[in-house]
Design a protein around this motif. Structure first.
Motif, PDB file in Angstrom:
ATOM      1  N   ASP A   1      31.273 -20.842 -14.040  1.00 46.00           N
ATOM      2  CA  ASP A   1      31.074 -19.403 -13.924  1.00 46.00           C
ATOM      3  C   ASP A   1      31.395 -18.644 -15.202  1.00 46.00           C
ATOM      4  O   ASP A   1      30.668 -17.742 -15.592  1.00 46.00           O
ATOM      5  CB  ASP A   1      31.924 -18.843 -12.779  1.00 46.00           C
ATOM      6  N   LEU A   2      32.494 -18.994 -15.850  1.00 43.41           N
ATOM      7  CA  LEU A   2      32.903 -18.309 -17.078  1.00 43.41           C
ATOM      8  C   LEU A   2      32.622 -19.218 -18.265  1.00 43.41           C
ATOM      9  O   LEU A   2      33.388 -20.115 -18.576  1.00 43.41           O
ATOM     10  CB  LEU A   2      34.390 -17.948 -17.018  1.00 43.41           C
TER      11      LEU A   2
ATOM     12  N   SER B   1      31.177 -24.956 -25.313  1.00 42.43           N
ATOM     13  CA  SER B   1      31.149 -23.861 -24.351  1.00 42.43           C
ATOM     14  C   SER B   1      31.492 -24.410 -22.977  1.00 42.43           C
ATOM     15  O   SER B   1      30.958 -25.444 -22.563  1.00 42.43           O
ATOM     16  CB  SER B   1      29.752 -23.229 -24.327  1.00 42.43           C
TER      17      SER B   1
ATOM     18  N   GLY C   1      41.523 -11.533 -27.936  1.00 43.97           N
ATOM     19  CA  GLY C   1      40.466 -12.282 -27.274  1.00 43.97           C
ATOM     20  C   GLY C   1      40.707 -13.768 -27.132  1.00 43.97           C
ATOM     21  O   GLY C   1      39.907 -14.471 -26.517  1.00 43.97           O
TER      22      GLY C   1
ATOM     23  N   VAL D   1      33.005 -19.536 -21.452  1.00 46.13           N
ATOM     24  CA  VAL D   1      33.699 -19.113 -22.659  1.00 46.13           C
ATOM     25  C   VAL D   1      33.501 -20.129 -23.772  1.00 46.13           C
ATOM     26  O   VAL D   1      33.293 -21.311 -23.526  1.00 46.13           O
ATOM     27  CB  VAL D   1      35.206 -18.892 -22.405  1.00 46.13           C
TER      28      VAL D   1
ATOM     29  N   ALA E   1      39.297 -15.949 -24.316  1.00 46.47           N
ATOM     30  CA  ALA E   1      39.759 -15.485 -23.004  1.00 46.47           C
ATOM     31  C   ALA E   1      38.590 -15.028 -22.142  1.00 46.47           C
ATOM     32  O   ALA E   1      38.665 -15.039 -20.920  1.00 46.47           O
ATOM     33  CB  ALA E   1      40.771 -14.359 -23.169  1.00 46.47           C
ATOM     34  N   ASN E   2      37.500 -14.611 -22.800  1.00 46.96           N
ATOM     35  CA  ASN E   2      36.323 -14.133 -22.076  1.00 46.96           C
ATOM     36  C   ASN E   2      35.071 -14.403 -22.912  1.00 46.96           C
ATOM     37  O   ASN E   2      35.169 -14.940 -24.014  1.00 46.96           O
ATOM     38  CB  ASN E   2      36.463 -12.642 -21.740  1.00 46.96           C
ATOM     39  N   THR E   3      33.933 -14.019 -22.404  1.00 46.54           N
ATOM     40  CA  THR E   3      32.665 -14.323 -23.078  1.00 46.54           C
ATOM     41  C   THR E   3      32.367 -13.401 -24.259  1.00 46.54           C
ATOM     42  O   THR E   3      31.375 -13.611 -24.957  1.00 46.54           O
ATOM     43  CB  THR E   3      31.494 -14.272 -22.082  1.00 46.54           C
ATOM     44  N   ASP E   4      33.207 -12.413 -24.505  1.00 48.42           N
ATOM     45  CA  ASP E   4      32.979 -11.496 -25.635  1.00 48.42           C
ATOM     46  C   ASP E   4      33.230 -12.158 -26.985  1.00 48.42           C
ATOM     47  O   ASP E   4      32.588 -11.832 -27.972  1.00 48.42           O
ATOM     48  CB  ASP E   4      33.877 -10.256 -25.514  1.00 48.42           C
TER      49      ASP E   4
ATOM     50  N   GLU F   1      40.368 -21.456 -27.489  1.00 48.13           N
ATOM     51  CA  GLU F   1      39.359 -21.034 -26.513  1.00 48.13           C
ATOM     52  C   GLU F   1      39.455 -19.530 -26.313  1.00 48.13           C
ATOM     53  O   GLU F   1      40.556 -18.965 -26.293  1.00 48.13           O
ATOM     54  CB  GLU F   1      39.574 -21.761 -25.187  1.00 48.13           C
TER      55      GLU F   1
ATOM     56  N   GLY G   1      42.300 -16.956 -25.499  1.00 45.31           N
ATOM     57  CA  GLY G   1      42.845 -17.241 -24.179  1.00 45.31           C
ATOM     58  C   GLY G   1      43.731 -18.458 -24.115  1.00 45.31           C
ATOM     59  O   GLY G   1      44.622 -18.540 -23.273  1.00 45.31           O
TER      60      GLY G   1
END
Length: 139
Positions: free
Chosen positions: A94-95, A90, A15, A97, A114-117, A112, A17
């Motif tokens: 759009d993303l 944060s 996860g 993360v 890679a995604n919002t999870d 950081e 990024g």
């Protein structure tokens, strides 16, 4: 180990990024994920991170080409304006993360998702293992 080895090691966590290690004294990037946004961090942006935490809380921070909002810190309300060990931010846009910046005596280590999870607390846990190793070995 070279600084890039620490970046590569942190990048193996599920996860993650992007990672960067930035020198505090010279205000320059020591190592960063290849072709990532953190490669674009400027001296002025590093100076802003090292400035008054209250300014970061109010205005957020630009790192490379991305704008980030302040989320939380380990800093006490009554402590010195730049007396923090880590902050969570944060990405805007759009993303949205999460990212964490950990401050050591000589460097800032940025990580950081890679995604919002993957959220700030999980990033901090991943990063803390590396920070503990560096501190234990006086690096």
């Amino acid at each position: 180990m070279a600084w890039m080895d620490y970046v590569d090691s942190l990048m193996t966590a599920n996860g993650v990024g992007e990672v960067a290690i930035v020198g505090i004294g010279c205000k320059s990037i020591w190592a960063a994920t290849k072709n990532g946004n953190f490669c674009k961090i400027t001296c002025d942006q590093i100076s802003a991170l090292l400035g008054d935490i209250k300014v970061l809380q109010q205005n957020g921070i630009q790192l490379g080409d991305k704008k980030y909002t302040f989320v939380t810190t380990d800093c006490e309300q009554n402590s010195a304006a730049n007396d923090w060990k880590w902050i969570t931010i944060s990405a805007k846009g759009d993303l949205k993360v999460s990212a964490v910046i950990h401050r050591t005596e000589t460097s800032l280590i940025l990580i950081e998702a890679a995604n919002t999870d993957l959220k700030g607390p999980s990033l901090l846990e991943i990063l803390q293992r590396t920070v503990n190793y560096l501190l234990a070995n006086h690096i």
